[in-house]
Design a protein around this motif. Structure first.
Motif, PDB file in Angstrom:
ATOM      1  N   CYS A 113      -8.353   5.859   2.370  1.00 33.26           N
ATOM      2  CA  CYS A 113      -9.743   6.292   2.219  1.00 33.26           C
ATOM      3  C   CYS A 113      -9.944   7.756   2.622  1.00 33.26           C
ATOM      4  O   CYS A 113      -9.639   8.146   3.740  1.00 33.26           O
ATOM      5  CB  CYS A 113     -10.636   5.398   3.063  1.00 33.26           C
ATOM      6  N   THR A 116     -19.977   0.750   1.848  1.00 35.50           N
ATOM      7  CA  THR A 116     -18.880   0.501   2.777  1.00 35.50           C
ATOM      8  C   THR A 116     -19.303   0.793   4.214  1.00 35.50           C
ATOM      9  O   THR A 116     -18.995   0.028   5.114  1.00 35.50           O
ATOM     10  CB  THR A 116     -17.699   1.419   2.435  1.00 35.50           C
ATOM     11  N   HIS A 141      -2.981  11.632  -9.591  1.00 34.82           N
ATOM     12  CA  HIS A 141      -3.800  11.336  -8.422  1.00 34.82           C
ATOM     13  C   HIS A 141      -3.680  12.384  -7.324  1.00 34.82           C
ATOM     14  O   HIS A 141      -4.673  12.899  -6.824  1.00 34.82           O
ATOM     15  CB  HIS A 141      -3.443   9.944  -7.884  1.00 34.82           C
ATOM     16  N   GLY A 184     -12.908   9.084   2.868  1.00 36.64           N
ATOM     17  CA  GLY A 184     -14.158   9.165   3.616  1.00 36.64           C
ATOM     18  C   GLY A 184     -14.123   8.471   4.967  1.00 36.64           C
ATOM     19  O   GLY A 184     -15.159   8.325   5.618  1.00 36.64           O
ATOM     20  N   PHE A 232       0.837  -1.210   0.000  1.00 36.98           N
ATOM     21  CA  PHE A 232       0.000   0.000   0.000  1.00 36.98           C
ATOM     22  C   PHE A 232       0.869   1.257   0.000  1.00 36.98           C
ATOM     23  O   PHE A 232       0.565   2.250  -0.659  1.00 36.98           O
ATOM     24  CB  PHE A 232      -0.891   0.042   1.257  1.00 36.98           C
ATOM     25  N   ARG A 286      -6.457  14.753  -5.773  1.00 38.40           N
ATOM     26  CA  ARG A 286      -6.843  14.546  -4.378  1.00 38.40           C
ATOM     27  C   ARG A 286      -6.746  15.854  -3.596  1.00 38.40           C
ATOM     28  O   ARG A 286      -7.628  16.198  -2.816  1.00 38.40           O
ATOM     29  CB  ARG A 286      -5.979  13.441  -3.756  1.00 38.40           C
ATOM     30  N   SER A 334     -15.332  -3.699   6.272  1.00 39.03           N
ATOM     31  CA  SER A 334     -16.253  -3.872   5.146  1.00 39.03           C
ATOM     32  C   SER A 334     -15.523  -3.940   3.809  1.00 39.03           C
ATOM     33  O   SER A 334     -16.103  -4.319   2.805  1.00 39.03           O
ATOM     34  CB  SER A 334     -17.284  -2.750   5.140  1.00 39.03           C
ATOM     35  N   MET A 355     -10.424   8.140  -8.512  1.00 37.85           N
ATOM     36  CA  MET A 355      -9.371   8.625  -7.624  1.00 37.85           C
ATOM     37  C   MET A 355      -8.591   7.404  -7.163  1.00 37.85           C
ATOM     38  O   MET A 355      -7.372   7.368  -7.184  1.00 37.85           O
ATOM     39  CB  MET A 355     -10.024   9.310  -6.420  1.00 37.85           C
ATOM     40  N   VAL A 356      -9.375   6.395  -6.798  1.00 39.23           N
ATOM     41  CA  VAL A 356      -8.814   5.219  -6.139  1.00 39.23           C
ATOM     42  C   VAL A 356      -7.923   4.402  -7.089  1.00 39.23           C
ATOM     43  O   VAL A 356      -7.069   3.657  -6.640  1.00 39.23           O
ATOM     44  CB  VAL A 356      -9.991   4.388  -5.566  1.00 39.23           C
ATOM     45  N   HIS A 370      -3.366   6.731  -1.068  1.00 38.87           N
ATOM     46  CA  HIS A 370      -4.765   6.517  -1.461  1.00 38.87           C
ATOM     47  C   HIS A 370      -5.662   6.206  -0.272  1.00 38.87           C
ATOM     48  O   HIS A 370      -6.828   5.849  -0.470  1.00 38.87           O
ATOM     49  CB  HIS A 370      -4.869   5.361  -2.464  1.00 38.87           C
ATOM     50  N   ARG A 381      -3.503  -4.092  -6.313  1.00 39.04           N
ATOM     51  CA  ARG A 381      -2.406  -3.298  -6.846  1.00 39.04           C
ATOM     52  C   ARG A 381      -1.722  -4.107  -7.948  1.00 39.04           C
ATOM     53  O   ARG A 381      -1.834  -5.329  -7.981  1.00 39.04           O
ATOM     54  CB  ARG A 381      -1.361  -3.006  -5.746  1.00 39.04           C
ATOM     55  N   THR A 395      -8.041  -1.570   7.117  1.00 38.98           N
ATOM     56  CA  THR A 395      -9.338  -1.598   6.433  1.00 38.98           C
ATOM     57  C   THR A 395      -9.560  -0.391   5.524  1.00 38.98           C
ATOM     58  O   THR A 395     -10.264  -0.498   4.520  1.00 38.98           O
ATOM     59  CB  THR A 395     -10.454  -1.741   7.504  1.00 38.98           C
ATOM     60  N   PHE A 396      -8.979   0.755   5.876  1.00 41.46           N
ATOM     61  CA  PHE A 396      -9.100   1.936   5.009  1.00 41.46           C
ATOM     62  C   PHE A 396      -7.948   2.048   4.015  1.00 41.46           C
ATOM     63  O   PHE A 396      -7.773   3.096   3.381  1.00 41.46           O
ATOM     64  CB  PHE A 396      -9.142   3.214   5.849  1.00 41.46           C
ATOM     65  N   GLY A 397      -7.143   0.987   3.851  1.00 43.78           N
ATOM     66  CA  GLY A 397      -5.952   1.092   3.032  1.00 43.78           C
ATOM     67  C   GLY A 397      -4.890   1.871   3.782  1.00 43.78           C
ATOM     68  O   GLY A 397      -4.985   2.058   5.012  1.00 43.78           O
ATOM     69  N   TYR A 398      -3.869   2.327   3.036  1.00 41.28           N
ATOM     70  CA  TYR A 398      -2.768   3.003   3.701  1.00 41.28           C
ATOM     71  C   TYR A 398      -2.010   3.831   2.676  1.00 41.28           C
ATOM     72  O   TYR A 398      -1.919   3.451   1.514  1.00 41.28           O
ATOM     73  CB  TYR A 398      -1.828   1.954   4.328  1.00 41.28           C
ATOM     74  N   ALA A 425     -19.465   5.390  -1.181  1.00 44.23           N
ATOM     75  CA  ALA A 425     -19.731   6.251  -0.029  1.00 44.23           C
ATOM     76  C   ALA A 425     -20.788   5.677   0.908  1.00 44.23           C
ATOM     77  O   ALA A 425     -20.893   6.124   2.041  1.00 44.23           O
ATOM     78  CB  ALA A 425     -20.148   7.643  -0.486  1.00 44.23           C
TER      79      ALA A 425
HETATM   80  C1  HEM Z   1     -10.617   4.804  -0.864  1.00 48.30           C
HETATM   81  C2  HEM Z   1     -12.430   1.729   2.432  1.00 48.30           C
HETATM   82  C3  HEM Z   1     -16.017   4.896   3.410  1.00 48.30           C
HETATM   83  C4  HEM Z   1     -14.472   7.694  -0.234  1.00 48.30           C
HETATM   84  C5  HEM Z   1     -10.818   3.699  -0.063  1.00 48.30           C
HETATM   85  C6  HEM Z   1      -9.947   2.525  -0.045  1.00 48.30           C
HETATM   86  C7  HEM Z   1     -10.462   1.669   0.874  1.00 48.30           C
HETATM   87  C8  HEM Z   1     -11.655   2.280   1.445  1.00 48.30           C
HETATM   88  C9  HEM Z   1      -9.900   0.303   1.252  1.00 48.30           C
HETATM   89  C10 HEM Z   1      -8.689   2.313  -0.892  1.00 48.30           C
HETATM   90  C11 HEM Z   1      -7.473   2.739  -0.073  1.00 48.30           C
HETATM   91  C12 HEM Z   1      -6.124   2.518  -0.720  1.00 48.30           C
HETATM   92  O1  HEM Z   1      -6.038   2.234  -1.920  1.00 48.30           O
HETATM   93  O2  HEM Z   1      -5.112   2.651   0.026  1.00 48.30           O
HETATM   94  C13 HEM Z   1     -13.542   2.334   3.012  1.00 48.30           C
HETATM   95  C14 HEM Z   1     -14.277   1.809   4.154  1.00 48.30           C
HETATM   96  C15 HEM Z   1     -15.285   2.715   4.435  1.00 48.30           C
HETATM   97  C16 HEM Z   1     -15.178   3.786   3.466  1.00 48.30           C
HETATM   98  C17 HEM Z   1     -13.955   0.508   4.877  1.00 48.30           C
HETATM   99  C18 HEM Z   1     -16.339   2.695   5.532  1.00 48.30           C
HETATM  100  C19 HEM Z   1     -16.238   2.106   6.693  1.00 48.30           C
HETATM  101  C20 HEM Z   1     -15.934   5.915   2.493  1.00 48.30           C
HETATM  102  C21 HEM Z   1     -16.844   7.043   2.407  1.00 48.30           C
HETATM  103  C22 HEM Z   1     -16.416   7.816   1.359  1.00 48.30           C
HETATM  104  C23 HEM Z   1     -15.226   7.185   0.810  1.00 48.30           C
HETATM  105  C24 HEM Z   1     -18.020   7.266   3.328  1.00 48.30           C
HETATM  106  C25 HEM Z   1     -16.950   9.112   0.806  1.00 48.30           C
HETATM  107  C26 HEM Z   1     -17.916   9.822   1.263  1.00 48.30           C
HETATM  108  C27 HEM Z   1     -13.273   7.181  -0.670  1.00 48.30           C
HETATM  109  C28 HEM Z   1     -12.460   7.801  -1.706  1.00 48.30           C
HETATM  110  C29 HEM Z   1     -11.331   6.973  -1.884  1.00 48.30           C
HETATM  111  C30 HEM Z   1     -11.507   5.847  -0.959  1.00 48.30           C
HETATM  112  C31 HEM Z   1     -12.754   9.090  -2.452  1.00 48.30           C
HETATM  113  C32 HEM Z   1     -10.176   7.181  -2.865  1.00 48.30           C
HETATM  114  C33 HEM Z   1      -8.979   7.836  -2.171  1.00 48.30           C
HETATM  115  C34 HEM Z   1      -7.755   7.922  -3.060  1.00 48.30           C
HETATM  116  O3  HEM Z   1      -7.539   7.058  -3.912  1.00 48.30           O
HETATM  117  O4  HEM Z   1      -6.974   8.891  -2.904  1.00 48.30           O
HETATM  118  N1  HEM Z   1     -11.837   3.514   0.851  1.00 48.30           N
HETATM  119  N2  HEM Z   1     -14.122   3.510   2.628  1.00 48.30           N
HETATM  120  N3  HEM Z   1     -14.977   6.038   1.521  1.00 48.30           N
HETATM  121  N4  HEM Z   1     -12.665   6.020  -0.236  1.00 48.30           N
HETATM  122 FE1  HEM Z   1     -13.354   4.821   1.241  1.00 48.30          FE
END
Ligand code: HEM
Length: 427
Positions: free
Chosen positions: A366, A259, A106, A368, A61, A110, A301, A98-99, A364, A307, A358-361, A256
């Motif tokens: 997350c 998840t 990117h 949100g 990541f 961002r 979730s 974005m992701v 990129h 990758r 869980t949110f990545g690292y 959005a």
């Molecule tokens: C990216 C998980 C909620 C918007 C991601 C990624 C993961 C993730 C795994 C990819 C991270 C990476 O590549 O390192 C989650 C989980 C959520 C959640 C588990 C809820 C518990 C949300 C919400 C939003 C959101 C609520 C928007 C309102 C985004 C966006 C990216 C992203 C825009 C792309 C970021 C980037 O690539 O720079 N999320 N997400 N996510 N998430 Fe979430």
């Protein structure tokens, strides 16, 4: 069988199939053998190298130049010509969002689109989330029984997501069907016949998203993140491109809210299954923020993300060729005993719970994450206060959508005795 680098594939690696129920039922347990003995292995079923240990997942990541996110939204089951023809008829043109965008584009994008996610801006959503939580609970609090997914956890994150994005909420009901199709289309292994139905739904999802976006482009002074994105597109069309807006409009409608709905259902499923944790939380609501992190660790979730190696390299001592595709299983990394002591235990006091992946690292991670966390926290706060004696309906088995990456139960049945509701006893 041999991997593309000519290494023998072990029997367990050959048998790994994330589309079988075991993986979704308990992703961490289904990969325990790998964490212990073969932490990076080639899966012939997927054509991916599967990465299962904490340090390796995090290292991949962290380096988004060596390990490009460009395949994050690729169909994991390649489309047939028939599927491609159906999608084409709908004008489907999902591309970079974005992701799955590479640098330097990117980061430039961002940065321009970050403001709406700042904690001070997000704070304004908390009262709305709490009000919705109370209103939905009022509907079933005297019933003594509810499917929390259908009656609350699906809809509130959807309402909040639409509000955050600035999207009008008519047509929200249809989005559920679309989101399931999008998940199966991107991360599932549907049969050839199922793929045709899914392709039609994905096509309709695309068109719905485009007509929402067209409406917003025509009246661009509204409030919400998609409106802010449109304004940035006007100012910096080469950074926030029109293709980005079109792809993001569809992707974000799913990302959005699905998840967050799933993460909330997973959290309640986890805490009510380990009833002592639930009771500890009721006795000490100050533990809720850390409980949210611990639930995201043990039952996130998003359980796996992708990758692609931009040149030949090594991960955990295993050679990955240039172009090699990696499945990073966060749900496995989150149970790595070398990072989380006694990982199978749900520990509301765990000091490093927040280090889950869980949110990545990295670049990129997350955007949100704090919206998701805030909703989970508010839901828990309202439930421990109003329904502390809540129990899972037993016996109950949980169903999950068959796919590599999105996880949450399709229903979560709970019951309680309404005469014991604290509000009735302490008016
Ligand atoms: C990216 C998980 C909620 C918007 C991601 C990624 C993961 C993730 C795994 C990819 C991270 C990476 O590549 O390192 C989650 C989980 C959520 C959640 C588990 C809820 C518990 C949300 C919400 C939003 C959101 C609520 C928007 C309102 C985004 C966006 C990216 C992203 C825009 C792309 C970021 C980037 O690539 O720079 N999320 N997400 N996510 N998430 Fe979430």
């Amino acid at each position: 069988a041999l991997s593309p680098t000519g290494c023998p594939v072990s029997a367990r690696a050959a048998a790994f199939d994330p589309f079988q129920p075991d993986y979704q039922q308990n992703p961490a347990a289904s990969l325990r053998w790998a964490r212990d003995e073969e932490p990076v292995f080639y899966s012939p079923e997927l054509g991916y190298w599967v990465v299962t240990r904490y340090e390796d997942v995090k290292a991949v990541f962290r380096d988004n130049l060596l390990f490009s996110p460009c395949i994050a939204l690729e169909k994991i089951t390649p489309a047939s010509d028939e599927v491609l023809a159906i999608l084409k008829r709908y004008g489907f043109a999902m591309n970079r969002t974005m992701v799955n965008e590479d640098e330097p584009d990117h980061m430039a994008r961002r940065r321009l689109l970050m403001d709406a996610f700042l904690p001070e801006r997000l704070m304004s959503y908390e009262p709305a989330i709490r009000q919705l939580a109370r209103q939905y609970m009022d509907r079933f609090i005297d019933q003594g029984r509810a499917d929390l997914v259908a009656e609350m956890f699906y809809e509130i994150p959807l309402t909040i997501a639409l509000h955050f994005l600035g999207v009008p909420d008519e047509g929200a009901e249809q989005l559920r069907q679309f989101a399931v199709a999008h998940t199966l289309n991107t991360w599932g292994r549907p049969t050839p016949e199922e793929q045709l139905t899914i392709a039609h739904n994905v096509g309709r999802f695309w068109q719905t998203a485009q007509s929402i976006l067209d409406g917003m482009l025509a009246q661009p002074d509204g409030e919400g993140w998609m409106y802010e994105s449109i304004r940035q597109h006007r100012l910096h069309p080469e950074v926030v491109t029109l293709s980005y807006l079109r792809s993001m409009m569809m992707a974000i409608l799913a990302a959005a809210h699905e998840t967050t709905s799933n993460a909330t259902a997973n959290a309640f499923m986890t805490l009510l299954t380990q009833r002592d944790s639930w009771e500890a939380l009721c006795a000490q609501p100050a533990l809720i923020p850390n409980a949210v992190e611990e639930c995201l660790r043990v039952a996130g979730s998003i359980i796996a993300w992708r990758r692609q190696a931009t040149r030949a390299t090594q991960v955990g001592g295993v050679t990955i060729p240039q172009g090699g595709k990696l499945l990073l299983v966060q749900a496995s990394a989150n149970f790595d005993p070398s990072h989380f002591e006694d990982p199978d235990r749900v520990d509301l006091y765990r000091e490093n719970a927040v280090e889950h992946l869980t949110f990545g690292y990295g670049a990129h991670q997350c955007m949100g994450k704090n919206i998701g966390r805030m909703q989970m926290r508010v839901f828990l706060e309202e439930f421990v206060r109003r329904l502390p004696h809540l129990r899972l309906v037993q016996p109950q088995s949980f169903d999950f959508l068959s796919n590599t990456s999105f996880r949450g139960p399709s229903a979560l049945w709970v019951e309680w005795d309404p005469t014991l509701n604290p509000e009735r006893q302490v008016p």
